[in-house]
Structure formats: C-alpha cells, structure tokens
Design a protein around this motif. Structure first.
Motif, short mmCIF file in Angstrom:
data_model
loop_
_atom_site.label_atom_id
_atom_site.label_comp_id
_atom_site.label_asym_id
_atom_site.label_seq_id
_atom_site.Cartn_x
_atom_site.Cartn_y
_atom_site.Cartn_z
N GLU A 150 0.36 10.80 1.24
CA GLU A 150 -0.14 12.10 1.67
C GLU A 150 0.83 12.82 2.60
N ALA A 151 1.88 12.15 3.02
CA ALA A 151 2.90 12.76 3.90
C ALA A 151 4.21 12.05 3.63
N LEU A 152 4.78 12.27 2.47
CA LEU A 152 5.96 11.53 2.05
C LEU A 152 7.16 11.82 2.95
N PRO A 153 7.92 10.81 3.31
CA PRO A 153 9.06 10.99 4.23
C PRO A 153 10.34 11.41 3.51
N PHE A 154 10.22 12.43 2.65
CA PHE A 154 11.36 12.89 1.87
C PHE A 154 11.41 14.42 1.89
N PRO A 155 12.61 14.99 1.78
CA PRO A 155 12.71 16.46 1.75
C PRO A 155 12.13 17.05 0.47
N ASP A 156 11.89 18.34 0.51
CA ASP A 156 11.45 19.07 -0.69
C ASP A 156 12.48 18.89 -1.81
N ASP A 173 -6.95 11.31 0.57
CA ASP A 173 -7.08 12.68 0.07
C ASP A 173 -6.22 12.81 -1.18
N ILE A 174 -6.83 12.71 -2.34
CA ILE A 174 -6.10 12.75 -3.61
C ILE A 174 -5.37 14.08 -3.75
N ASP A 175 -6.02 15.18 -3.39
CA ASP A 175 -5.40 16.49 -3.57
C ASP A 175 -4.15 16.65 -2.70
N LYS A 176 -4.20 16.12 -1.49
CA LYS A 176 -3.03 16.18 -0.63
C LYS A 176 -1.89 15.35 -1.22
N ALA A 177 -2.21 14.18 -1.77
CA ALA A 177 -1.18 13.35 -2.39
C ALA A 177 -0.57 14.05 -3.60
#
Length: 276
Positions: A150-156, A173-177
């Motif tokens: 839900e908060a991946l540690p990678f750039p766009d 939160d599936i939608d956030k993922a």
C-alpha cells in the motif's frame, strides 16, 4: 476463459458463495477472515500469520493444492512473457516462486542479466526466499526488499511489469494497493494478479468450500502446527472480491485493457491490466 472488465455488473457474480459476508466498507475497518477488525491492526495480524507459516509455507501450498499452484504460477509467467531488459516487481512474493520463474524463463532464452525485485512486508517470508535463492544458485538478478504493497518504496514509473500472487487478499486496503501498482508502472507496463476467486460451478463450489474449510485448518494443525493461521487463510479467500468486482476496481485504479482468466473452474483467477 478471458473476460473483459467492461461487461455490465452481474448480480450473480458472487456465484456459489453468495451468502458470504461482504467485506467492510468503512475506512477504519478491515476484514480479517470473517472478522471485521480496526484497519490499523490488520497489517500486524496478517504479519503474525505469515511469520508463523513462513517455514512451511511452500510445503503447505503443495499439500493444499495438490501441487496445482505450480501450474497456476506457470500460467502467470506465461502471460507475463518476460522480455530481456525489462524490470519486474513481484509484490508479496517473499518465498520467491514467481521471481524464480521469471529468472529461469529469461535464462532459457539465453538472457543472463535479469532485474527482478521481490517486495514483501514480512521479513520472515523474505528470509525463506533468500535461502531458497541461494539453494538454487539464483544469487544474481533478484533484489529482496521489505515494503508495504500500500506504500511501495519505489519511485513512480519504475517497472515494466508488476506481479502479485496470492497476496492481494491480505492487504488492508485493496484499492490503495492497486493504485500503488499503477503508480510504479511505466506507461505500457503490465499488471498481473493471481488470486483465489469465486468458483464458477455451484456444485463444485460447495465441494471446494467444504474441503478448504476443513482441510486447511487440519493441514495447518498437522504440518505447520498452526490451525488458526490456516483458518484465516481459508476465510480470507471467502472474503476476497469476485472476478468482476476486482476487474472494476482495477479500472478505478487507472488500469486499461483489463481482463481475467478463470483457472480450475474459478478456484483462482488471473487478472491482467495495462498502465496507459
């Protein structure tokens, strides 16, 4: 079978499990199996489940599915069709099953350089994956990263393809993922989700549900000495959105060209989409 996400909503989409309780809609609540718990607590509860099952996770997958999970994962990588020079992100893939398949597929095509990142929130699962990689001689081309779907540690726009196998149902939160998956993909990037879904045959669904509700906790007790964790895994399958609903939510997250393929009569579904 491949189905377009643009099909109008189907009131029977829940199939043989229509009586199953719906997942909570409140922003501060989340489903943990059949229970609704404070959303802030779910990640920790799921972490404890996977810390417990990590040492025997792959053995249990073989026992629970009769080895068929290997065919499902092969189908995911077949559809992915990894190509040289691409960057791959496998989320919730701590034990390395998908990453190993990508590396082997590229090696079979004569490609020695790979760029696969495995991201899992659970250090215990990542430790199992690293050990398995060493045992297989796959020490190059795979990066192991602790991170939250839900908060991946990678750039766009960092990756050409994103895969997640049997992990999406465990996020809070599936939608956030899904939005995070869209964010980290480059334009033209591909998204693939392999997940337990809704059986398309009511008689088969009843047999399957009877098996999974009894067999998973029993195997968990005998093999992993943890029946409660495997009871949660069964219940989390029952609470996960059916095929059509997941496709709709992928569209809301920004994906296009969405489709899914039912496998083993819908026991699992393989969803795909593109970032445009």
């Amino acid at each position: 079978m491949t189905s377009p996400a643009a099909t109008p909503p189907d009131p029977s989409a829940r199939g043989p499990h229509a009586s199953e309780p719906a997942a909570p809609e409140s922003a501060d609540r989340a489903s943990f199996g059949y229970r609704d718990v404070p959303a802030a607590e779910k990640a920790g509860m799921v972490a404890r489940v996977f810390e417990s099952v990590a040492p025997r996770y792959d053995l249990m997958n073989d026992l629970m599915s009769g080895g068929v999970h290997r065919l499902w994962k092969n189908a995911l990588v077949d559809l992915l069709n990894p190509r040289p020079g691409e960057r791959f992100l496998d989320v919730a893939g701590g034990t390395g099953d998908i990453a190993f398949r990508i590396v082997r597929r590229l090696a079979a095509r004569g490609e020695e350089r790979t760029d696969v990142t495995v991201c899992d929130i659970n250090p215990a699962m990542l430790a199992v994956g690293r050990d398995r990689a060493v045992d297989r001689g796959l020490v190059k081309g795979i990066t192991w990263t602790a991170g939250d779907a839900e908060a991946l540690p990678f750039p766009d726009r960092s990756f050409d393809a994103y895969t997640i196998a049997f992990g999406l149902r465990n996020v809070t939160d599936i939608d956030k993922a899904l939005r995070e998956a869209h964010r980290v993909l480059r334009p033209g990037g591909r998204f693939y989700c392999l997940e337990f879904s809704r059986v398309t045959s009511a008689p088969v669904g009843r047999v399957y549900d009877a098996y999974s509700s009894r067999a998973l906790p029993l195997l968990g007790r005998v093999i992993a000495r943890d029946p409660e964790s495997y009871r949660y895994l069964h219940e989390s399958i029952r609470r996960f959105p059916p095929q059509r609903e997941l496709a709709r939510r992928m569209g809301e997250a920004g994906f296009a060209n969405i489709a899914w393929r039912d496998m083993t009569l819908g026991v699992v579904a393989l969803h795909s989409g593109w970032r445009v």
